[in-house]
Design an enzyme around this catalytic site. Structure first.
Site, PDB file in Angstrom:
ATOM      1  N   HIS A 505     -29.258  40.382  10.016  1.00 43.22           N
ATOM      2  CA  HIS A 505     -29.283  41.724  10.623  1.00 43.22           C
ATOM      3  C   HIS A 505     -28.685  41.425  12.101  1.00 43.22           C
ATOM      4  O   HIS A 505     -29.561  40.824  12.955  1.00 43.22           O
ATOM      5  CB  HIS A 505     -30.646  42.498  10.687  1.00 43.22           C
ATOM      6  CG  HIS A 505     -30.437  43.872  11.252  1.00 43.22           C
ATOM      7  ND1 HIS A 505     -30.637  44.897  10.436  1.00 43.22           N
ATOM      8  CD2 HIS A 505     -30.221  44.244  12.349  1.00 43.22           C
ATOM      9  CE1 HIS A 505     -30.421  45.993  11.210  1.00 43.22           C
ATOM     10  NE2 HIS A 505     -30.224  45.693  12.442  1.00 43.22           N
ATOM     11  N   ASP A 631     -27.957  48.611   0.894  1.00 45.12           N
ATOM     12  CA  ASP A 631     -28.970  48.714   1.965  1.00 45.12           C
ATOM     13  C   ASP A 631     -29.693  50.032   1.685  1.00 45.12           C
ATOM     14  O   ASP A 631     -30.286  50.796   2.620  1.00 45.12           O
ATOM     15  CB  ASP A 631     -28.426  48.972   3.438  1.00 45.12           C
ATOM     16  CG  ASP A 631     -29.329  48.579   4.585  1.00 45.12           C
ATOM     17  OD1 ASP A 631     -30.561  48.412   4.185  1.00 45.12           O
ATOM     18  OD2 ASP A 631     -28.937  49.019   5.607  1.00 45.12           O
TER      19      ASP A 631
END
Length: 750
Positions: A505, A631
């Protein structure tokens, strides 16, 4: 330091105490809980020191608290007790209870005594009042749900609502004074009738981040009140059986399992299955037979790891989570689009014994076979989403493995890879195995990553080798960037040694004023601050170079910046084993969506500019971006109803992903349908070291059948997920899914 272990079974509390000298605090709490009937009680551990208690739950007590108020009549005295106990506890003062004596509670717990003589233990974040933000939101939601006795004075609620209008002026002292001022003598609850206290529907409020009105504003979602009748506590009648631990709940309106804390929504469908389990795990301490995937004994609460023995029981009729099981399926006349074999032609498919037995033209229909007429439809390998959040364990009020898998099947996915930011995080084998075992009951392939660092803190590496040996398919601290370069390099080296991917991330908090919205024109209009593209770009540049020098296989997660796409493109040319994933919302929407959809367009990383969106599509076209993922980030309606700055980031995605790929990429001519299947099936599987799905003889029968141009409308009530936080509600999309077949079984049918 001492520890109190509290285990709840059928509303009876047993307490085990390990106490050091002079630790009377634990003894007092144990005595209290041992003699208290409990509603909605969840197992937890209380760890105490000289400063008081800290408590850990199996699920967020915040939602439990709201369920408590939603279904009960609360008189003014009980509400004043709640307010005073809350203020005292959260302000770090001892909460006084007339019946049980002086009981210390911690900064994150509240004990409520109601006039019924029962109690509810609530959880609050350790951050406490947090300048009024958290507790104000909580109280506002309570006021919307509360029911009071018939003909009672509700002015105490009106007064609190007025206080909540000025959160910047709120203090614990003010709330304490309010609690004292509304206290009245307790009244008998016999034959108490509910009064529906109607809060007049409010007009949508215009969100202003400062006192200066911005040029453009969005409309904040309004949490509308629902009238709920108070049914009270009903004994007897139907039971709910927890799908996780098998515990029976004696109250038919129970929301959470009293054994393990899992949410009981739709749990009735699992009742038959739990009675027909093939394997039981017997507790060596008390002899009770538990489900094979139980972690704790449902009878005595003892941990079952390494102590249980398995015993067989008779199978009556296991329906494998409602998946339709047929011995032979024949798919006739569908257009097969297979990126592995490069097939794009109309043919028939025979599925037998969970594999593809034959493909060809005008194949004979076997007697007793189920025939699927796929004329005019696309037949493709089952989709694979390598970036989902099923919130289980820890946040199952948002989603759990069962409902997440159902959403995946409805979206055409036969395989998913779950992220590791659960609670507890997947930094240990026990949590990993819990997810794996529960995933095996879903009908699709639920795979799990492990975290890179312990507790996602970015400081100490997990035992990567042990977790890999236990079945973790990769490593990620998704949701949190790994800022320590030394830790990350060591993780990359170990991942390369294990030949497993590591996914990152990429958001440097140094360049984020406030997350969820791009630092650009919309953030300026809302005076929000925002997250700059620089936050992503600097991290992507760093990690691409580290991947080049360590040889690790690295995935840049949910890429959102056009500059980051170019950095990945350059790293690939240099020889780095770098991959990138893109989400449908990032190649479909821009920052302008925040103005229209509010919190349902807040996400990390944020939606950016039209130029960024175009560069993402260019990266998809030329192969810089290897995978399309969702996601999938479910949140409750209550959470997304908060103001933009307080709402969580993320949207659901599994049920709209294929359709958005067709609408945003295939229909405009950016890529072919074959390329889309490669991005959503073949490439994700290969990145995670798996054999990609293929429609060829001998391959696993994982398929999706859909109408490429067939239109359907996204509706809130149609989501299989627990959540519906999507900006695409109301959109008309192509790509209607007719069937999802996993391991030869129909797991979704339109």
């Amino acid at each position: 330091m001492g520890k109190v272990k509290v285990v709840s079974k059928n509303n009876q509390v047993s307490v085990k105490v390990k106490s050091t000298k002079d630790e009377q605090l634990n003894q007092n709490m144990a005595e209290l809980l041992s003699n208290t009937a409990v509603e909605g009680f969840l197992p937890f551990h209380i760890v105490s020191d000289n400063n008081g208690f800290t408590a850990e739950y199996g699920i967020a007590g915040y939602e439990t608290a709201k369920e408590f108020f939603k279904n009960r009549v609360i008189d003014q005295h009980t509400f004043s007790v709640f307010m005073r106990s809350s203020v005292n506890a959260l302000a770090g003062i001892s909460a006084y209870n007339m019946e049980y004596g002086n009981v210390m509670v911690s900064l994150d717990t509240v004990l409520i005594e109601s006039a019924t003589g029962k109690a509810l233990y609530l959880y609050y974040p350790a951050t406490g009042y947090n300048n009024g933000e958290f507790y104000n939101v909580f109280l506002d939601e309570i006021l919307r749900m509360i029911r009071t006795p018939m003909n009672s004075d509700v002015s105490f609620m009106v007064r609190l609502k007025e206080l909540l209008k000025q959160p910047e002026n709120m203090t614990w002292d003010i709330l304490g004074e309010y609690a004292d001022s509304i206290d009245v003598p307790a009244v008998s609850r016999a034959n108490m009738q509910p009064q529906v206290h109607v809060v007049q529907p409010q007009q949508p409020e215009t969100v202003r981040v400062t006192h200066q009105a911005p040029p453009v504003m969005y409309t904040a979602p309004v949490q509308m009140q629902t009238d709920i009748q108070n049914t009270g506590c009903v004994s007897g009648g139907d039971e709910k059986i927890c799908p996780v631990c098998g515990m029976r709940s004696t109250t038919p309106d129970a929301v959470f399992c009293i054994g393990c804390g899992s949410r009981l929504e739709s749990a009735m469908q699992f009742s038959v299955k739990n009675e027909q389990t093939e394997i039981k795990k017997r507790c060596n301490k008390c002899g009770f037979s538990n489900n094979s995937d139980a972690l704790f004994c449902s009878e005595c609460g003892t941990k079952l790891e390494d102590i249980g023995v398995l015993e067989s029981t008779e199978i009556q009729d296991n329906d494998d989570n409602n998946a339709k099981d047929t011995s032979v399926i024949i798919i006739k006349g569908g257009r097969v689009v297979d990126p592995v074999s490069k097939t794009d032609e109309i043919m028939d498919i025979i599925i037998k014994n969970n594999i593809i037995e034959e493909t060809g033209y005008n194949l004979n229909v076997m007697e007793g076979a189920e025939v699927i007429n796929a004329e005019g439809l696309i037949v493709a390998p089952g989709l694979m989403d390598t970036h989902v959040h099923f919130r289980d364990p820890g946040f199952t009020y948002k989603e759990d493995i069962i409902t997440g898998a159902a959403a995946a099947a409805k979206g055409g996915f036969t395989s998913v890879v779950c992220m590791a930011n659960t609670k507890p995080a997947v930094d240990n084998i026990e949590t990993l195995e819990y997810i794996q075992k529960k995933g095996e009951t879903t009908g699709i392939h639920v795979l799990q990553t492990a975290s890179v660092t312990k507790e996602l803190k970015g400081v100490e590496l997990v035992d990567m080798e042990a977790l890999a040996n236990a079945g973790a398919v990769g490593f990620t601290d998704d949701g949190i960037p790994i800022m320590n370069e030394h830790v990350l390099v060591e993780a990359m080296k170990k991942a390369a040694e294990l030949d497993l991917p590591i996914s990152l991330h990429e958001e440097d908090p140094e360049f984020i004023i406030r997350p969820g919205v791009n630092q650009g024109k919309v953030a300026e209009q809302l005076e929000y601050g925002g997250a700059s593209a620089t936050a992503e770009d600097v991290m992507v540049a760093r990690d691409c170079i580290l991947a080049l020098h360590t040889g690790a296989s690295v995935c840049i997660q949910h890429i959102s910046s056009g500059n980051s796409v170019e950095i990945v493109r350059t790293a690939k040319k240099l020889g780095a084993d770098v991959h990138a994933e893109a989400t449908p919302h990032h190649f479909t929407l821009t920052e302008d969506a925040v103005l229209k959809y509010g919190t349902n367009a807040r996400m990390n990383p944020p939606l950016r500019t039209e130029e960024d969106r175009i560069k993402i599509i260019e990266g998809i076209k030329d192969g810089t971006i290897d995978m399309i993922v969702t996601d999938h980030a479910p949140h409750s309606d209550e959470e997304k109803a908060r103001p933009l700055e307080n709402a969580p980031s993320g949207i659901t995605g599994l049920e709209t992903s294929l359709a958005l790929g067709i609408k945003s990429l295939v229909e405009p001519g950016h890529i072919s349908l074959m390329k889309l299947m490669e991005l959503m099936s073949k490439n994700p599987a290969e990145f995670y070291r798996m054999i990609p799905g293929s429609i060829t003889k001998g391959a696993a029968a994982d398929l999706v059948i859909f109408g490429e141009k067939e239109l359907w409308t996204v509706r809130k009530e149609d989501f299989a997920s627990k959540a519906s936080n999507s900006p695409f509600i109301g959109w008309e999309l192509p790509g209607k899914i007719h069937y999802t077949i996993s391991s030869g079984k129909i797991v979704y049918q339109r």
